[in-house]
Design a protein around this motif. Sequence first.
Motif: not given
Length: 199
Positions: A57-68, A90-94
């Motif tokens: 779930l975290f990895v999925s959020l992480h990948e989508v954040a790159h796109v966003a 940036v993504v992981n800190a967010g």
Amino acid sequence: KFAKGMVQLQNIRPFYQAIYSNMPKIESSSCPTMGVTSKEIVYDREFVMKLPFSEFLFVSLHEVAHVALLHNARRRGRDSLLWNIACDLVVNAGLAKEFGLSPGDEKTTQLYKIKMPTNIVFSPKTDVDTDCTEELYEELANQAKKNNYFNFVQNGAGKGQPQSAGGSGGGNGGESGDGETGSGSNPGNPGKGGQGQGN
């Protein structure tokens, strides 16, 4: 797992779910973990099957954040490994701030468990309110120059690939994949950005 992830993201973060649901999930032998292009999620089946769901779930959020955050479009010819590390910081800190996580932590959010993997690019010094990806990249690049990283790459050695949790984030169609951890050559200690971690 992807279908279950879509349902849980709908309840946890509908914005991310809207992006996630519109991205084809492509199994790829060139990607030993998970990664994204600007249009697709690419993944290794064995990696996804073995990953605990809270981490998936975290990895999925992480990948989508790159796109966003339009990380692929914003790269603009920068070194792929250093850019990926800056993006990951940036993504992981967010996500850490949003969910109250640090590497290895698991929290329950609206009845769903989410866990930040331990083997990710992360620095507690990265401040998502003041640091931007381009600035972190410049810090990494300046340190990399001092360590002769670019000479090393130009000579055909150590060209790192973007990575996801424990492996490479794959890119298709000429686009670099964005993922969770950096590997290959370590460009050094980038100060605020933290240190790129290899596996």
